[in-house]
Motif scaffolding. Structure first.
Motif, PDB file in Angstrom:
ATOM      1  N   ILE A   1      41.618  45.183  17.981  1.00  0.00           N
ATOM      2  CA  ILE A   1      41.525  45.321  19.435  1.00  0.00           C
ATOM      3  C   ILE A   1      40.153  45.833  19.855  1.00  0.00           C
ATOM      4  CG2 ILE A   1      42.353  47.705  19.539  1.00  0.00           C
ATOM      5  CD1 ILE A   1      43.323  44.783  21.886  1.00  0.00           C
ATOM      6  N   GLY A   2      39.412  46.468  18.942  1.00  0.00           N
ATOM      7  CA  GLY A   2      38.078  46.947  19.284  1.00  0.00           C
ATOM      8  C   GLY A   2      37.150  45.817  19.672  1.00  0.00           C
ATOM      9  N   ALA A   3      37.255  44.667  18.995  1.00  0.00           N
ATOM     10  CA  ALA A   3      36.415  43.519  19.336  1.00  0.00           C
ATOM     11  C   ALA A   3      36.705  43.057  20.756  1.00  0.00           C
ATOM     12  CB  ALA A   3      36.650  42.384  18.339  1.00  0.00           C
ATOM     13  N   HIS A   4      37.985  43.066  21.138  1.00  0.00           N
ATOM     14  CA  HIS A   4      38.363  42.693  22.504  1.00  0.00           C
ATOM     15  C   HIS A   4      37.788  43.683  23.516  1.00  0.00           C
ATOM     16  CE1 HIS A   4      40.872  41.549  25.927  1.00  0.00           C
ATOM     17  NE2 HIS A   4      41.245  42.818  26.029  1.00  0.00           N
ATOM     18  N   LEU A   5      37.941  44.969  23.265  1.00  0.00           N
ATOM     19  CA  LEU A   5      37.443  45.966  24.206  1.00  0.00           C
ATOM     20  C   LEU A   5      35.922  45.942  24.296  1.00  0.00           C
ATOM     21  CD1 LEU A   5      39.876  48.899  23.396  1.00  0.00           C
ATOM     22  CD2 LEU A   5      39.691  47.667  25.563  1.00  0.00           C
ATOM     23  N   GLU A   6      35.256  45.644  23.197  1.00  0.00           N
ATOM     24  CA  GLU A   6      33.801  45.534  23.238  1.00  0.00           C
ATOM     25  C   GLU A   6      33.378  44.367  24.129  1.00  0.00           C
ATOM     26  OE1 GLU A   6      30.294  46.526  20.020  1.00  0.00           O
ATOM     27  OE2 GLU A   6      32.152  45.610  19.307  1.00  0.00           O
ATOM     28  N   ARG A   7      34.100  43.249  24.038  1.00  0.00           N
ATOM     29  CA  ARG A   7      33.815  42.115  24.924  1.00  0.00           C
ATOM     30  C   ARG A   7      34.102  42.478  26.374  1.00  0.00           C
ATOM     31  NH1 ARG A   7      36.684  39.362  20.860  1.00  0.00           N
ATOM     32  NH2 ARG A   7      38.487  39.094  22.249  1.00  0.00           N
ATOM     33  N   CYS A   8      35.173  43.223  26.601  1.00  0.00           N
ATOM     34  CA  CYS A   8      35.520  43.629  27.970  1.00  0.00           C
ATOM     35  C   CYS A   8      34.453  44.534  28.575  1.00  0.00           C
ATOM     36  CB  CYS A   8      36.875  44.326  27.984  1.00  0.00           C
ATOM     37  SG  CYS A   8      38.279  43.232  27.684  1.00  0.00           S
ATOM     38  N   LEU A   9      33.916  45.464  27.769  1.00  0.00           N
ATOM     39  CA  LEU A   9      32.840  46.326  28.270  1.00  0.00           C
ATOM     40  C   LEU A   9      31.616  45.500  28.643  1.00  0.00           C
ATOM     41  CD1 LEU A   9      32.787  49.520  26.011  1.00  0.00           C
ATOM     42  CD2 LEU A   9      33.399  49.363  28.413  1.00  0.00           C
ATOM     43  N   ALA A  10      31.288  44.501  27.823  1.00  0.00           N
ATOM     44  CA  ALA A  10      30.141  43.645  28.132  1.00  0.00           C
ATOM     45  C   ALA A  10      30.378  42.866  29.418  1.00  0.00           C
ATOM     46  CB  ALA A  10      29.881  42.694  26.967  1.00  0.00           C
ATOM     47  N   ALA A  11      31.612  42.388  29.623  1.00  0.00           N
ATOM     48  CA  ALA A  11      31.926  41.659  30.857  1.00  0.00           C
ATOM     49  C   ALA A  11      31.844  42.585  32.063  1.00  0.00           C
ATOM     50  CB  ALA A  11      33.318  41.046  30.743  1.00  0.00           C
ATOM     51  N   HIS A  12      32.365  43.793  31.912  1.00  0.00           N
ATOM     52  CA  HIS A  12      32.256  44.779  32.992  1.00  0.00           C
ATOM     53  C   HIS A  12      30.804  45.036  33.355  1.00  0.00           C
ATOM     54  CE1 HIS A  12      32.507  48.657  35.081  1.00  0.00           C
ATOM     55  NE2 HIS A  12      31.627  49.099  34.199  1.00  0.00           N
ATOM     56  N   ASP A  13      29.960  45.212  32.344  1.00  0.00           N
ATOM     57  CA  ASP A  13      28.551  45.480  32.599  1.00  0.00           C
ATOM     58  C   ASP A  13      27.877  44.317  33.324  1.00  0.00           C
ATOM     59  OD1 ASP A  13      28.901  47.867  31.285  1.00  0.00           O
ATOM     60  OD2 ASP A  13      27.976  47.199  29.412  1.00  0.00           O
ATOM     61  N   ALA A  14      28.320  43.102  33.007  1.00  0.00           N
ATOM     62  CA  ALA A  14      27.681  41.921  33.596  1.00  0.00           C
ATOM     63  C   ALA A  14      27.976  41.783  35.084  1.00  0.00           C
ATOM     64  CB  ALA A  14      28.132  40.666  32.861  1.00  0.00           C
ATOM     65  N   ILE A  15      29.109  42.329  35.542  1.00  0.00           N
ATOM     66  CA  ILE A  15      29.476  42.112  36.944  1.00  0.00           C
ATOM     67  C   ILE A  15      29.488  43.376  37.790  1.00  0.00           C
ATOM     68  CG2 ILE A  15      30.855  40.085  36.330  1.00  0.00           C
ATOM     69  CD1 ILE A  15      33.369  41.830  36.879  1.00  0.00           C
ATOM     70  N   VAL A  16      29.392  44.555  37.138  1.00  0.00           N
ATOM     71  CA  VAL A  16      29.568  45.784  37.906  1.00  0.00           C
ATOM     72  C   VAL A  16      28.492  45.942  38.971  1.00  0.00           C
ATOM     73  CG1 VAL A  16      28.248  47.261  36.315  1.00  0.00           C
ATOM     74  CG2 VAL A  16      30.070  48.254  37.713  1.00  0.00           C
ATOM     75  N   GLY A  17      27.286  45.427  38.720  1.00  0.00           N
ATOM     76  CA  GLY A  17      26.213  45.567  39.694  1.00  0.00           C
ATOM     77  C   GLY A  17      26.142  44.447  40.712  1.00  0.00           C
ATOM     78  N   LEU A  18      27.046  43.477  40.627  1.00  0.00           N
ATOM     79  CA  LEU A  18      27.019  42.334  41.544  1.00  0.00           C
ATOM     80  C   LEU A  18      27.785  42.651  42.822  1.00  0.00           C
ATOM     81  CD1 LEU A  18      27.732  39.361  39.081  1.00  0.00           C
ATOM     82  CD2 LEU A  18      25.524  40.327  39.768  1.00  0.00           C
ATOM     83  N   ASP A  19      27.174  42.355  43.973  1.00  0.00           N
ATOM     84  CA  ASP A  19      27.932  42.456  45.211  1.00  0.00           C
ATOM     85  C   ASP A  19      28.822  41.221  45.335  1.00  0.00           C
ATOM     86  OD1 ASP A  19      26.264  40.378  46.018  1.00  0.00           O
ATOM     87  OD2 ASP A  19      25.032  41.625  47.323  1.00  0.00           O
ATOM     88  N   ASP A  20      29.623  41.178  46.401  1.00  0.00           N
ATOM     89  CA  ASP A  20      30.561  40.069  46.546  1.00  0.00           C
ATOM     90  C   ASP A  20      29.852  38.729  46.674  1.00  0.00           C
ATOM     91  OD1 ASP A  20      32.679  41.750  46.304  1.00  0.00           O
ATOM     92  OD2 ASP A  20      33.257  41.725  48.425  1.00  0.00           O
ATOM     93  N   SER A  21      28.695  38.724  47.286  1.00  0.00           N
ATOM     94  CA  SER A  21      27.954  37.469  47.434  1.00  0.00           C
ATOM     95  C   SER A  21      27.544  36.922  46.071  1.00  0.00           C
ATOM     96  CB  SER A  21      26.720  37.692  48.309  1.00  0.00           C
ATOM     97  OG  SER A  21      25.953  36.506  48.407  1.00  0.00           O
ATOM     98  N   ALA A  22      27.007  37.804  45.224  1.00  0.00           N
ATOM     99  CA  ALA A  22      26.596  37.365  43.886  1.00  0.00           C
ATOM    100  C   ALA A  22      27.800  37.016  43.022  1.00  0.00           C
ATOM    101  CB  ALA A  22      25.766  38.457  43.215  1.00  0.00           C
TER     102      ALA A  22
END
Length: 513
Positions: free
Chosen positions: A395-416
């Motif tokens: 499950i660590g591999a899954h959570l590591e991918r989830c953290l990367a996905a979170h990082d990719a979108i956390v700074g995006l506003d709704d338009s982006a």
């Protein structure tokens, strides 16, 4: 040749592997061993002895080290021809019965696993369990392979790391796993005996660059920081009463869940910026003096909110006070009877005195924000069902991918966010249920095959968005088409769906194109 090297060569030559043992006594006996019953495995070896003039080496080793049976010097010399029975006794692996036979003094078993670096197999030495001794464990018992150890090894991240800390290493399994992706591992434990066995296991499996240090919790690494911290801390809640065993491998000597709180609060000062931690722990659900309920997950969030760390806490199970007490009393080797009942009373008295209504168990993933960034992830949830079958590396591999996905979108506003072209993850399926004779589904569910095997009730619009996410159309384009199809206001639909899209990306249902 060094004795441990001789042992390694003999185990290799004997083919002492998990697959060989399963073949030796079959799936029924293997399953029975997991239920703490040795009878089917012993019968299988007895049957083999009746059919063969000489037992194969793997059977002799299994009989000695896994089943707790006495074996003759001749058999042990044949199974360990380089080390010999005398060499095994000198290493502390066996003890002489005085009649020309030997019994195991330590547990020695093969251990197979798969992680991001590939498949692997080791031999792990630890103290004998009650299955072999027929007695409760000693308080200085060093635990070998168990459910918690395999859980944490699966939770570990495996992206490359420079320095990793294994806090409370026990027999060294987590340090060995960590070393597969780390340059150096520092492994600590309060038990000198545990450190001795951890050193033995590292040498037996030819794993270098694991530094062992004695001391309690973070004391041996005061002032040091790490790229990753892994820990199965001694979190088991134990009554502080006379007559209640305080097992070093699981009891940190504090009241209730204070040990887990102390570890979680202490990690912040030992992580490098961007560093992560993966831990196991448990937490109490309580009522206060006024009768108000205090959520276990809520208490953990309160601890972590003060650390300045990103966190993702996943509660995997809860137990009532009596279930918890019985679980850990059995874990110590005490079986039902008067002594067992006395210990249950002690646990229940302890829980009642502090208003404990239940105990949660789960995973904690932490991260130190990098580059002066602020905390961006604060998440605590319950996922009590079975894990998905699509995570061969844990499950660590899954959570590591989830953290990367979170990082990719956390700074995006709704338009982006609306401009992204997403695709549905390959392990996601959709099921629809209809009332007889009806054209529209009464229930729509999305099921995640990997990860936490989440089941999501998305509603018609979100299900349609997920279904249309093939990496070609942007999120906004899909929402616009859905608004026309559903005769809905596009702005209102967008405001409804975008937060859900963020969540689905974070948990791995939708992926960046």
């Amino acid at each position: 040749m060094r004795p441990v090297s001789a042992l390694r060569d003999d185990l290799l030559h004997a083919g002492y592997t998990v697959a060989a043992l399963n073949s030796l006594w079959g799936p029924d006996a293997a399953s029975a061993l997991h239920r703490a019953s040795v009878v089917p495995a012993r019968r299988a070896i007895d049957d083999l002895r009746g059919r063969l003039h000489t037992l194969p080496a793997v059977a002799v080793l299994a009989e000695c080290f896994l089943l707790g049976s006495a074996v003759s010097r001749a058999d042990l010399d044949r199974a360990l021809p380089t080390l010999t029975a005398a060499g095994a006794q000198a290493l502390g692996l066996v003890a002489s019965d005085g009649d020309g036979s030997y019994r195991a003094a330590l547990d020695l078993r093969p251990y197979a696993f798969s992680d991001a670096a590939g498949d692997g197999e080791w031999w792990i030495v630890s103290d004998l369990g009650e299955l072999a001794t027929g007695e409760p464990l000693r308080e200085d018992h060093v635990l070998g392979i168990g459910g918690a150890s395999t859980t944490l090894s699966g939770l570990q991240f495996h992206s490359p790391a420079g320095r990793v800390l294994d806090l409370g290493t026990g027999s060294g399994i987590q340090a060995m796993h960590a070393r597969r992706s780390a340059g150096t591992v520092i492994a600590t434990d309060i038990s000198d005996r545990a450190l001795e066995l951890a050193a033995f296991n590292a040498e037996l499996n030819a794993i270098e660059r694991i530094e062992l240090r004695a001391g309690s919790l973070f004391e041996p690494v005061s002032g040091e920081r790490f790229d990753r911290i892994v820990s199965n801390p001694p979190f088991v809640i134990t009554p502080r009463l006379p007559g209640v065993p305080a097992y070093e491998y699981r009891d940190g000597g504090l009241v209730g869940d204070a040990l887990v709180e102390s570890v979680l609060r202490g990690i912040a000062s030992h992580l490098e910026p961007g560093g992560t931690a993966q831990l196991l722990g448990n937490w109490e659900y309580r009522t206060d003096a006024a009768g108000a309920e205090l959520s276990g997950l809520g208490r953990v969030e309160g601890w972590l909110d003060e650390t300045g760390l990103d966190y993702w806490v996943v509660e995997r199970d809860t137990q009532t006070p009596s279930e918890y007490a019985e679980t850990w009393i059995r874990d110590g080797g005490t079986r039902p009877g008067p002594a067992f009942d006395t210990l249950v009373e002690a646990w229940l008295d302890d829980f009642a005195a502090r208003g404990v209504q239940g105990v949660g168990f789960g995973y904690v993933v932490l991260r130190a924000p990098a580059g002066g960034a602020s905390v961006s992830l604060r998440r605590a949830e319950q996922q009590h069902g079975p894990l998905g079958e699509g995570e061969p590396n844990g499950i660590g591999a899954h959570l590591e991918r989830c953290l990367a996905a979170h990082d990719a979108i956390v700074g995006l506003d709704d338009s982006a966010l609306g401009e992204l072209r997403l695709r549905v993850a390959g392990d996601v399926t959709e099921e629809r249920h209809y009332w007889p004779g009806q054209d529209d589904p009464a229930v729509i569910r999305l099921r995640q095959g990997g990860g936490f095997a989440r089941v999501i009730d998305p509603g018609t619009a979100l299900a349609a968005l997920v279904g249309a996410s093939d990496g070609e159309l942007s999120v906004d384009a899909i929402i616009g088409a859905l608004a026309d199809l559903l005769d809905a206001d596009a702005g209102a639909l967008r405001a409804e769906l975008l937060p859900a899209v963020r969540e689905l990306v974070t948990i791995g249902v939708l992926e960046l194109g």
